[in-house]
Design a protein around this motif. Structure first.
Motif, PDB file in Angstrom:
ATOM      1  N   VAL A 102       6.195 -37.491 -10.411  1.00  0.00           N
ATOM      2  CA  VAL A 102       5.214 -36.641  -9.729  1.00  0.00           C
ATOM      3  C   VAL A 102       4.648 -35.618 -10.717  1.00  0.00           C
ATOM      4  O   VAL A 102       3.437 -35.386 -10.787  1.00  0.00           O
ATOM      5  N   SER A 103       5.549 -35.024 -11.484  1.00  0.00           N
ATOM      6  CA  SER A 103       5.093 -34.029 -12.467  1.00  0.00           C
ATOM      7  C   SER A 103       4.187 -34.679 -13.510  1.00  0.00           C
ATOM      8  O   SER A 103       3.162 -34.105 -13.903  1.00  0.00           O
ATOM      9  N   ASN A 104       4.570 -35.868 -13.962  1.00  0.00           N
ATOM     10  CA  ASN A 104       3.730 -36.568 -14.942  1.00  0.00           C
ATOM     11  C   ASN A 104       2.355 -36.875 -14.355  1.00  0.00           C
ATOM     12  O   ASN A 104       1.330 -36.724 -15.028  1.00  0.00           O
ATOM     13  N   ALA A 105       2.357 -37.299 -13.085  1.00  0.00           N
ATOM     14  CA  ALA A 105       1.073 -37.607 -12.435  1.00  0.00           C
ATOM     15  C   ALA A 105       0.226 -36.339 -12.350  1.00  0.00           C
ATOM     16  O   ALA A 105      -0.999 -36.373 -12.584  1.00  0.00           O
ATOM     17  N   ALA A 106       0.870 -35.214 -12.044  1.00  0.00           N
ATOM     18  CA  ALA A 106       0.128 -33.939 -11.961  1.00  0.00           C
ATOM     19  C   ALA A 106      -0.499 -33.610 -13.317  1.00  0.00           C
ATOM     20  O   ALA A 106      -1.661 -33.189 -13.400  1.00  0.00           O
ATOM     21  N   SER A 107       0.281 -33.825 -14.374  1.00  0.00           N
ATOM     22  CA  SER A 107      -0.237 -33.523 -15.718  1.00  0.00           C
ATOM     23  C   SER A 107      -1.409 -34.429 -16.067  1.00  0.00           C
ATOM     24  O   SER A 107      -2.422 -33.970 -16.616  1.00  0.00           O
ATOM     25  N   VAL A 108      -1.270 -35.704 -15.757  1.00  0.00           N
ATOM     26  CA  VAL A 108      -2.351 -36.650 -16.086  1.00  0.00           C
ATOM     27  C   VAL A 108      -3.620 -36.287 -15.312  1.00  0.00           C
ATOM     28  O   VAL A 108      -4.725 -36.254 -15.870  1.00  0.00           O
ATOM     29  N   LEU A 109      -3.442 -35.957 -14.016  1.00  0.00           N
ATOM     30  CA  LEU A 109      -4.613 -35.562 -13.215  1.00  0.00           C
ATOM     31  C   LEU A 109      -5.264 -34.318 -13.797  1.00  0.00           C
ATOM     32  O   LEU A 109      -6.482 -34.215 -13.903  1.00  0.00           O
ATOM     33  N   LYS A 110      -4.426 -33.374 -14.187  1.00  0.00           N
ATOM     34  CA  LYS A 110      -4.938 -32.106 -14.728  1.00  0.00           C
ATOM     35  C   LYS A 110      -5.756 -32.356 -15.994  1.00  0.00           C
ATOM     36  O   LYS A 110      -6.855 -31.818 -16.139  1.00  0.00           O
ATOM     37  N   LEU A 111      -5.214 -33.172 -16.890  1.00  0.00           N
ATOM     38  CA  LEU A 111      -5.905 -33.408 -18.162  1.00  0.00           C
ATOM     39  C   LEU A 111      -7.175 -34.232 -17.958  1.00  0.00           C
ATOM     40  O   LEU A 111      -8.197 -33.975 -18.602  1.00  0.00           O
TER      41      LEU A 111
END
Ligand code: SF4
Lengths: 405, 315
Positions: free
Chosen positions: A297-306
């Motif tokens: 979930v955290s990785n997905a959040a980071s990818v979405l953010k970038l």
């Protein structure tokens, strides 16, 4: 007679679009008719393209990573996070410098930017922050390498000594980009004053935090640091979202930014950046509950953010360029007089220099802003204070939650 | 008299004055053509009186010829008689043609206005601003203020960063993509150094473009406005003189200023342009304050984490 009446009506209708300026233009002139010279733009648009957007994002990640790594180092946080930050900073800095040099129209003369420093030129400020930032980040990364291969004490000492100036320069590097866009005559960018620089600053920290969270941290030893970076990513992202939303509202209300509020860029800004990039990533961070582990979930959040950040940079660059092509936007941006009575000067041309020198200070910056823009910058300051308050409150809540665990 | 030998195909007219018959350059030629002596340390500019412009484009041609600039484009724009369209890297003088036929909307105008009929013409140029946005923005120092008070780009320094382009509030300076450098009017820097009046002003047949010391031009312009007002042309005003439209937002004064007869937008000029560099410190300060705030927040979050490791969770 009839025609004279018609002309009067038409002139009145024109005045309704934009009232005729009171002071310097003769009363005999009609109000602004809503168009200029064959609708040709009176200014030349910026030549920034996707590569500049990429360089901006890369600079944000580099500068923000160095700041986070330096704070983490000074606070005795996990070394893996410090190492990741230092390596990311030097890689991002070198990448930005390479892209920015390649984006010049005469790249072989890039070093001429290092001949002089001009505090009036945001680009000069940028060059003089990115270049030494990359240099010091390189030295800090070299220290890190030394520590990693066994010279732990001296390597860590060198890493810290060089990362301090790098972090200070990184702060300028992530803030100057907003200033660089704002301090032009592209109406969409210029009308964003004074929110663009804080927007870029918040984006710098939140994008760097998102990038750092994608690094493998070996959960078991890095958990607490990971959790604090997640919180930082959340709070800086929330501030960025607030600033982005305020700007969106301002652009929609003003006649100066149709290139961003009424164009093909609008859905990209709203859905791509504000919606998916910001709201989406913040929602995922909440779902993740600032867990000490790296998670999908955290990785997905980071990818979405970038991804959202890249959309944001691209939209801002291209919409700014587009606004330079829209004559009406520019006339709206420059529509109000900010000057005194011209008769005073016309009668006494000989001492005009003295007078204009005396009024130079007054004539600059916000004092010259027309009423509408002054009130918009006042509301921007109010929003800024609100965002700061929101930051402090969310920090306090996070802290309380943490201590109650 | 020319000593050149031409093939018979060259018509006589084309043979006239192919070479100068003078044995040397006339010293301080500007005294003969403009009535002034050009000296470094003084501030020079143009006063463009649009009430005198007849749209002959002699200035455009003279500028192109002296500065060896190529044609802008070959084709018709359908914008009246203006096929040059705009100032650019290769067009440093541009004559605007504004046809005002709104007296009878949709039809051919059937009543002429008492002054200049339905036409407004203006020869646009770099304004050589007192506080120039392009000059402030240039990070290489390629743009500089000359000893004549004008603003010039040095192409041997310019690296084509193009930041001066959006910094100019009048859309003057532009990148020439064939050489990758910024270009704009130099107010004939080379001619001024040699004591010559700029090519455009020298070629203007109606004296619409007047070259001289800026203070002298301002006095002349003020008198001209008074005269036009006395003649009943109430809409005449100065654009770019200190305290007037165009000299706003920190720009202070345009050394190349204009006498206009309609709203500035009609001539594609902004009413109240802004000098972007006036806000750099404030803008950057706001950004740095935000970074400082977030840095402090990071320090707080990390202190808390390092002080209170959570039981049951590994570090
Ligand atoms: S008009 Fe534009 S290019 Fe000319 S001096 Fe002013 S800012 Fe520079």
């Amino acid at each position: 007679m009839q025609r004279a009446k018609m002309t009067t009506y038409r002139n009145e209708a024109r005045r309704e679009i934009y009232p005729a300026p009171a002071a310097p233009l003769p009363a005999a002139l009609p109000g602004y008719a809503g168009h200029g010279y064959y609708d040709l733009t009176p200014i030349k648009h910026s030549h920034y393209k996707w590569n500049t957007a990429l360089a901006f994002l890369s600079t944000q990640i580099a500068g923000g990573s160095q700041i986070i790594a330096t704070v983490a180092d000074l606070r005795g946080q996990n070394r893996r996070m410090v190492r990741a930050g230092r390596y990311l900073a030097v890689a991002g800095g070198m990448n930005s410098a390479a892209i920015l040099i390649a984006a010049l129209h005469t790249p072989r003369r890039w070093y001429n930017m290092l001949r002089i420093f001009k505090k009036s030129s945001p680009m000069s400020i940028g060059i003089w922050s990115i270049s030494p930032f990359t240099f010091f980040s390189g030295l800090a990364a070299a220290g890190q390498v030394a520590a990693d291969i066994g010279y732990t004490r001296s390597g860590n000492w060198a890493g810290r000594a060089f990362s301090l100036p790098a972090a200070l320069l990184g702060s300028v590097a992530i803030a100057y980009m907003g200033t660089e866009l704002e301090e032009t005559n592209m109406p969409a960018w210029a009308s964003a004053y004074p929110l663009m620089a804080p927007l870029y600053a918040c984006a710098g920290v939140s994008n760097a935090a998102a990038a750092l969270l994608l690094f493998p941290m070996h959960n078991g030893t890095c958990g607490a640091t990971t959790a604090s970076i997640k919180k930082l990513a959340f709070v800086s992202g929330a501030a960025e979202l607030a600033l982005g939303a305020v700007l969106d509202g301002h652009w929609r209300r003003s006649a100066e930014a149709s290139a961003i509020a009424q164009s093909r860029y609008e859905p990209w800004y709203r859905i791509g950046f504000l919606g998916i990039g910001m709201l989406g990533s913040l929602a995922l961070r909440l779902w993740d509950r600032f867990d000490t582990n790296r998670s999908r979930v955290s990785n997905a959040a980071s990818v979405l953010k970038l991804a959202g950040a890249m959309v944001q940079q691209t939209v801002l660059v291209y919409a700014g360029q587009e606004s330079g092509r829209r004559a009406r936007d520019y006339f709206a941006y420059t529509r109000e007089p900010k000057i005194g009575n011209n008769a005073e000067h016309a009668d006494q041309p000989a001492d005009h220099a003295k007078k204009s020198a005396g009024s130079a200070g007054k004539d600059r910056a916000t004092r010259t802003l027309p009423k509408a823009r002054r009130s918009s910058s006042r509301s921007a300051v109010a929003w800024g204070l609100f965002a700061c308050g929101a930051l402090l409150i969310s920090a306090a809540v996070l802290r309380k939650k943490e201590s109650s665990r | 008299m020319t000593s050149a030998v031409y093939p018979p195909a060259v018509p006589m007219r084309a043979r006239d004055h192919t070479e100068s018959t003078l044995s040397r350059v006339i010293p301080d030629e500007s005294e003969l053509t403009a009535g002034i002596t050009i000296r470094p340390g003084r501030t020079y500019g143009f006063f463009t009186d649009t009430s005198l412009c007849i749209g002959c484009k002699a200035c455009e041609v003279a500028c192109k010829e002296w500065n060896a600039l190529p044609a802008q484009q070959i084709g018709l724009t359908a914008n009246s008689y203006d096929h040059t369209r705009e100032l650019s890297a290769i067009t440093w003088r541009h004559v605007t043609f504004i046809e005002q036929i709104e007296d009878n909307p949709g039809c051919r105008a059937n009543r002429l206005k008492p002054f200049q009929s339905h036409w407004l013409m203006m020869s646009d140029v770099c304004k050589h601003c007192k506080q120039a946005g392009c000059l402030d923005a240039c990070p290489t120092g390629a743009l500089f203020r000359t000893e004549f008070g004008t603003v010039v780009v040095q192409q041997d320094i310019c690296n084509g960063c193009a930041y001066c382009v959006p910094a100019c509030p009048f859309g003057v300076v532009e990148i020439n993509f064939s050489d990758g450098k910024a270009h704009k009017c130099t107010l004939c820097y080379d001619r001024l150094k040699g004591g010559f009046e700029p090519a455009c002003a020298k070629s203007c047949p109606t004296n619409s473009i007047q070259f001289g010391e800026v203070d002298v031009l301002l006095t002349r312009a003020a008198r001209r406005v008074e005269k036009l007002h006395a003649l009943g042309v109430d809409n005449a005003y100065l654009y770019g003189a200190p305290g007037t439209a165009g000299a706003t937002g920190g720009i202070q004064q345009l050394y190349c200023f204009f006498l206009l007869l309609d709203r500035p937008e009609v001539y594609n000029l902004p009413v109240a342009p802004q000098l972007p560099s006036g806000r750099v410190a404030k803008s950057l300060g706001t950004g740095l304050a935000a970074v400082a705030g977030l840095g402090a927040l990071a320090a707080v979050l990390m202190t808390q984490q390092s002080k209170a490791p959570r039981p049951g969770r590994k570090r």
